[in-house]
Enzyme design. Structure first.
Site, PDB file in Angstrom:
ATOM      1  N   GLU A 128       0.833  -1.274   0.007  1.00  0.00           N
ATOM      2  CA  GLU A 128       0.262  -0.108  -0.240  1.00  0.00           C
ATOM      3  C   GLU A 128       1.029   1.331   0.103  1.00  0.00           C
ATOM      4  OE1 GLU A 128      -1.497   3.123   0.211  1.00  0.00           O
ATOM      5  OE2 GLU A 128      -1.599   2.592   2.326  1.00  0.00           O
ATOM      6  N   CYS A 164      -2.764   8.562   3.583  1.00  0.00           N
ATOM      7  CA  CYS A 164      -2.760   7.910   2.149  1.00  0.00           C
ATOM      8  C   CYS A 164      -3.819   8.399   1.340  1.00  0.00           C
ATOM      9  CB  CYS A 164      -2.899   6.434   2.271  1.00  0.00           C
ATOM     10  SG  CYS A 164      -2.100   5.654   3.950  1.00  0.00           S
TER      11      CYS A 164
END
Ligand SMILES: *[C@@H]1O[C@H](CO)[C@@H](O)[C@H](O)[C@H]1NC(C)=O
Length: 613
Positions: free
Chosen positions: A317, A351
């Site tokens: 990720e 993120c």
């Protein structure tokens, strides 16, 4: 005993014998089992074991200990084996911690493996008790967890409530409610040829997995993988970022281990490691059974490459450059606050933070004005020292110069700097790592700031006139993590959303796909691969084992006719039989019948038809 049963109104419907108390009792019990038990299983409380973990002094209200470091830095070149932990919003020293070495990593893995051998045999019921106990601890200690996270990263308490607490609670709730279904054996279609078989997939724990996680949500990023790994029956090594070493070792690790011990399990099942690059490398090469990494693409590539030597599977990720596309018909009063949170949540260190806002020209100027008014009023400072702070500090030291350069470059290339764009020296806390909330407009896709993740409180606004233009701006980066579209016209909103290159999309919202922990999280392109959360996340820490067995073992089992048995005495017949078998299963009806006749001939009569060899 006389029955109050109204047999009169429909005498033929119920035979008097059925109205007998014994029969009624049996019916009652059966229906209770069939109807009430599943409902009770849904709503019944899961047992929970209470436990306590002392709050570190440094996170207590009013703490003023710890020298203010003149030049805060996580590492002292004179002592490269130590992590210097400090509050990035004040520069106050918290602790100096020994970085874990390769030997520590290997010892940790060994302990975790021993504990996991037992844990793999626990029932879902036992695992649920652990998660429920953890949930209850979190609910009781929300403030403490947020204070610890804030002390270590400079985030505000509100950012903690959203990003640390809320999503972790939802991960646990979802896992308790649906995790077992996601991991139960799944029956698959055996096909016509294998009609007499049962085919299924079993989800088996990988063993001991590792999570190397970023510092932006030190509690959630740690507990997310931990909850998933444990529920699936794994042990886990968690390599926390050096930036979050203090919160991880003094509080978060203790929560996990105390919880396991309180529930009667081996606390060594979860291992927490803190350290620099060497420590991370040691984890990746240690022989763990799976790796989840949350961080930058650059490090992600290194991890995948290193892990490839052992063929260790990875979930990566790697950040994003998420968009919010704002169509012309939106209610700006409703959208502006959502955009503010999307950009400035966790001081932009998120993120799926909104890094680019792409606004229709009709509403552009009005929206910029509204956002500008709000940004000017944002209050910045150390969240645990001053009340009502909107934006805390950046967690990593030394980022100011790079961010300023990126803003200046955009300005030179034609962008307009409406607010901020510089580091901020707080008069009372000059050692705090602050960056002024920034507003940039008139951005173009070729600018560095439009391409690289800024991970900072920078709102960057683009203008569009056609939907396709908006889509091509949105698609123009190597990242493709989350995305958000705001449009009252559903058709146009969906058109944009359907054309975005992204791992996640929300219509008329920000971050909703992460608040739904039933959904997998992850990206496309340089945002990484693999998914965590949801059923996909649970299955990502499992081996998928394919299993077949006979459906009616006493009736039918695989039988190899003599013509197909080794040694073959007539290869020509064998070829005819196998060809006919394929035709019977896959061909049209006419050819199937023909094939049956032929096969009978060959098997029963020794056949005379020959396939050309
Ligand atoms: C954007 O990316 C999506 C997904 O890759 C693709 O279907 C679409 O055609 C792209 N559109 C533009 C304008 O780049």
């Amino acid at each position: 005993m006389t029955l109050a049963w109204p047999v009169d109104w429909c005498p033929s419907a119920i035979h008097p014998a059925l109205a007998h108390p014994a029969v009624l009792a049996i019916l009652g019990v059966t229906s209770a089992v069939v109807v009430i038990r599943p409902i009770w299983n849904r709503i019944r409380p899961i047992p929970s074991v209470p436990f306590q973990v002392p709050l570190p002094e440094e996170a207590k209200p009013g703490w003023k200990g710890g020298a203010i470091l003149p030049n805060p830095s996580i590492r002292d070149p004179a002592h490269p084996d130590q992590i210097i932990c400090y509050d990035p919003s004040t520069g106050r020293h918290l602790a100096t911690i020994r970085a874990h070495t390769k030997d520590d990593v290997h010892a940790a893995l060994k302990r975790a493996r021993q504990a996991q051998a037992k844990w793999a045999k626990t029932t879902f019921e036992q695992r649920k008790i652990v998660l429920q106990s953890l949930l209850d601890f979190i609910l009781e200690n929300q403030g403490s967890i947020c204070r610890v996270a804030s002390r270590d990263t400079g985030k505000t308490m509100i950012d903690g409530k959203f990003g640390e607490i809320l999503v972790t609670c939802e991960r646990i709730r979802w896992t308790l409610a649906h995790g077992e279904d996601a991991l139960k054996d799944e029956c698959r279609d055996p096909g016509l040829l294998m009609f007499y078989k049962e085919a299924k997939v079993e989800y088996r724990p990988m063993g001991v997995v590792a999570a190397l996680v970023s510092w932006n949500y030190p509690f959630h990023n740690t507990f997310g993988p931990l909850i998933t790994a444990l529920f699936a029956g794994n042990g886990i090594l968690i390599k926390a970022s050096e930036q979050a070493a203090w919160s991880t070792t003094t509080y978060f690790a203790k929560i996990a281990q105390t919880c396991l011990a309180a529930c009667g399990h081996d606390p060594e099942l979860v291992q927490f490691l803190v350290g620099f690059q060497e420590c991370g490398e040691a984890v990746v090469t240690s022989g763990v059974d799976g790796i989840t990494f949350i961080g930058s693409p650059q490090v992600g590539v290194t991890i995948a490459t290193t892990a490839a030597a052992n063929l260790t599977p990875c979930v990566l990720e790697l950040g994003g450059k998420d968009v919010a596309v704002v169509n012309k018909d939106v209610d700006l009063n409703a959208v502006a606050p959502v955009l503010m949170r999307g950009v400035f949540q966790n001081c932009g260190q998120n993120c799926i933070g909104i890094e680019r806002i792409i606004v229709h020209e009709d509403v552009h100027d009005r929206l910029v004005e509204m956002l500008s008014d709000r940004i000017k009023q944002l209050k910045q400072g150390p969240p645990l020292e001053i009340e009502n702070i909107d934006c805390g500090s950046l967690t990593m030291a030394g980022r100011t110069k790079g961010l300023e350069d990126m803003v200046q470059e955009a300005v030179r290339q034609g962008a307009k700097l409406v607010h901020g764009g510089k580091g901020f020296v707080h008069p009372q806390f000059p050692q705090g790592q602050f960056f002024t909330p920034t507003l940039l407009t008139q951005l173009k896709s070729h600018m560095t700031i439009a391409q690289e993740e800024s991970f900072a409180p920078i709102m960057a606004i683009f203008k569009f006139s056609t939907l396709d233009e908006a889509i091509s701006i949105a698609n123009s980066t190597r990242y493709a993590l989350g995305s958000n579209v705001f449009s009252r016209n559903q058709k146009e909103g969906l058109y944009i959303m359907n054309n975005l290159r992204a791992g996640m999309s929300n219509l008329n919202d920000f971050g909703a796909s992460y608040l739904c922990q039933s959904l997998p999280f992850g990206g496309v392109g340089m945002s990484g691969y693999g998914r965590f959360a949801g059923p996909e996340g649970l299955r990502a820490v499992c081996h998928q084992k394919s299993v077949t067995r006979d459906r009616w073992p006493s009736l039918i089992q695989t039988f190899l006719p003599p013509v197909l048995q080794y040694p073959m005495n007539n290869v020509g017949d064998a070829i005819v039989v196998t060809r006919d078998l394929v035709n019977i299963v896959y061909n049209g009806w006419f050819n199937r019948v023909k094939a049956v006749v032929e096969i009978v001939k060959v098997i029963a009569l020794g056949g005379n038809e020959r396939e050309q060899l």
